[in-house]
Design an enzyme around this catalytic site. Structure first.
Site, mmCIF file in Angstrom:
data_model
loop_
_atom_site.group_PDB
_atom_site.id
_atom_site.type_symbol
_atom_site.label_atom_id
_atom_site.label_comp_id
_atom_site.label_asym_id
_atom_site.label_seq_id
_atom_site.Cartn_x
_atom_site.Cartn_y
_atom_site.Cartn_z
ATOM 1 N N TYR A 1 51.849 22.063 -8.907
ATOM 2 C CA TYR A 1 52.428 23.391 -9.161
ATOM 3 C C TYR A 1 52.769 23.974 -7.800
ATOM 4 O O TYR A 1 52.013 24.754 -7.204
ATOM 5 C CB TYR A 1 51.452 24.288 -9.916
ATOM 6 C CG TYR A 1 51.117 23.805 -11.315
ATOM 7 C CD1 TYR A 1 51.896 22.841 -11.952
ATOM 8 C CD2 TYR A 1 50.019 24.306 -12.005
ATOM 9 C CE1 TYR A 1 51.585 22.392 -13.231
ATOM 10 C CE2 TYR A 1 49.707 23.871 -13.281
ATOM 11 C CZ TYR A 1 50.485 22.914 -13.889
ATOM 12 O OH TYR A 1 50.177 22.477 -15.157
ATOM 13 N N PRO B 1 51.006 28.010 -25.237
ATOM 14 C CA PRO B 1 50.653 28.423 -26.601
ATOM 15 C C PRO B 1 51.577 29.503 -27.158
ATOM 16 O O PRO B 1 51.582 29.750 -28.363
ATOM 17 C CB PRO B 1 49.220 28.953 -26.444
ATOM 18 C CG PRO B 1 49.189 29.469 -25.040
ATOM 19 C CD PRO B 1 50.012 28.493 -24.255
ATOM 20 N N GLY C 1 56.781 31.484 -23.786
ATOM 21 C CA GLY C 1 57.101 32.906 -23.806
ATOM 22 C C GLY C 1 57.914 33.350 -25.008
ATOM 23 O O GLY C 1 58.048 34.557 -25.259
ATOM 24 N N SER D 1 56.291 35.747 -27.471
ATOM 25 C CA SER D 1 55.939 37.076 -26.951
ATOM 26 C C SER D 1 57.181 37.858 -26.548
ATOM 27 O O SER D 1 57.090 38.864 -25.838
ATOM 28 C CB SER D 1 54.968 36.955 -25.772
ATOM 29 O OG SER D 1 55.479 36.095 -24.773
#
Length: 333
Positions: free
Chosen positions: A60, A204, A208, A211
């Protein structure tokens, strides 16, 4: 604000927060890296609210997310469980799982995180050139030396999970799991449940989507706009009907669509590690823990948001090595 409880992750003795924090987007792949100071404050707030499972990887950024997390955890290291990963090499194609690399990758992550041990060390993807028994043998040695506490696999097949677990207990398997990605339910999740292995869900919230992600507002360089098929090529607009249904169901339960999506994952017996770079989103995610669902409610959600009807295929994540330039827009050589 809901305080996050600690729960068992699998049957190997590890305990983690019921909701974790994915840290990838702070440093890589979701647009430009975010300011260190702001991200350190976010991590501190998460820990203050009871989130102790923090997920990162050496890839990352070129260890940059691990370095950030190491800075954030000064003075509070013993309050958290650090999960990081090895296998991908920054700027190089392929996956490595040979013992020499396993050891060198672990040493590099310990240095980047500036810690004496890693709580949960995942193989990011299985190296199909190296028998998984050999890789697990190297990880077992690192456990015996105290450099890692628990071993995990990420996006491994059911067969590889069984083979690995026979060498050394696999504490957790990390995989993509959400209302729009449920292929792991066929073999992988039942295998983990049979063997007493914990399941950790990345993305999960559907990267995005659940949401309220707006693709046209993504930052320049955010890979979701091109790499996630369900968000690209007109599929985003077609799939919005399912988001709208989830919003309606959330309103009935006095929660947001994202909270309902996270509650659904939790009620499947899976530990979610949603990522965020914003305090508001962190608090909203944590507050999803108050949302209780009956078996009937879980079924109602699955009927309203049928995963097989989403437009956009997900490529197999088993034994793959996506070149990093498909995420960053450039190759780091």
């Amino acid at each position: 604000m809901t305080k996050v409880a600690q729960i068992a992750l699998g049957s190997a003795g590890m305990r983690v927060s019921a909701l974790g924090l994915g840290c990838m987007g702070m440093s890589a792949f979701y647009g430009p890296p975010k300011p260190d100071g702001e991200m350190i404050e976010l991590v501190h707030k998460a820990v203050e609210l009871g989130v102790t499972m923090l997920d990162t990887s050496d890839v990352y950024g070129d260890h940059t997310n691990e370095i950030l997390l190491g800075k954030a955890l000064k003075g509070i290291r013993e309050k958290v469980q650090i999960a990081t990963k090895f296998g991908f090499q920054w700027g190089k194609p392929g996956v490595r799982g040979d013992p020499e690399y396993v050891r060198s990758a672990c040493e590099a992550s310990l240095k980047s995180l500036d810690v004496d041990y890693i709580d949960l060390y995942y193989q990011h993807r299985v190296d199909n050139k190296v028998p998984i028994e050999v890789t697990m043998g190297a990880l077992k040695e690192l456990v015996e030396e105290g450099k890692i506490k628990y071993v995990g696999l990420s996006e491994a097949s059911a067969a590889d999970i069984r083979r690995a677990h026979a060498v050394h207990p696999v504490t957790a398997v990390q995989l993509e799991y959400s209302l729009w990605c449920r292929d792991a339910e066929k073999e992988i999740i039942p295998t983990c449940q049979e063997l007493g292995i914990g399941i950790v869900a990345y993305s999960p919230l559907g990267n995005g989507f659940f949401s309220g992600l707006k693709v046209n507002e993504l930052a320049e360089g955010d890979a979701r706009a091109t790499r996630i098929a369900k968000l690209a090529d007109g599929n985003y607009e077609k799939n919005k009907v399912f988001f709208e249904r989830l919003c309606e169901m959330g309103a009935e339960k006095k929660c947001t669509s994202g909270q309902l999506a996270l509650a659904w994952v939790r009620h499947k017996g899976v530990v979610a590690i949603p990522g965020t770079t914003k305090l508001k989103n962190l608090e909203e995610n944590i507050d999803s823990l108050r949302v209780q669902l009956s078996p009937e409610a879980v079924q109602e959600i699955e009927t309203a948001v049928p995963h097989e009807q989403f437009q956009g295929e997900r490529p197999s994540q088993i034994n793959i090595s996506p070149p990093l330039d498909t995420w960053t827009g450039r190759r780091q050589d």
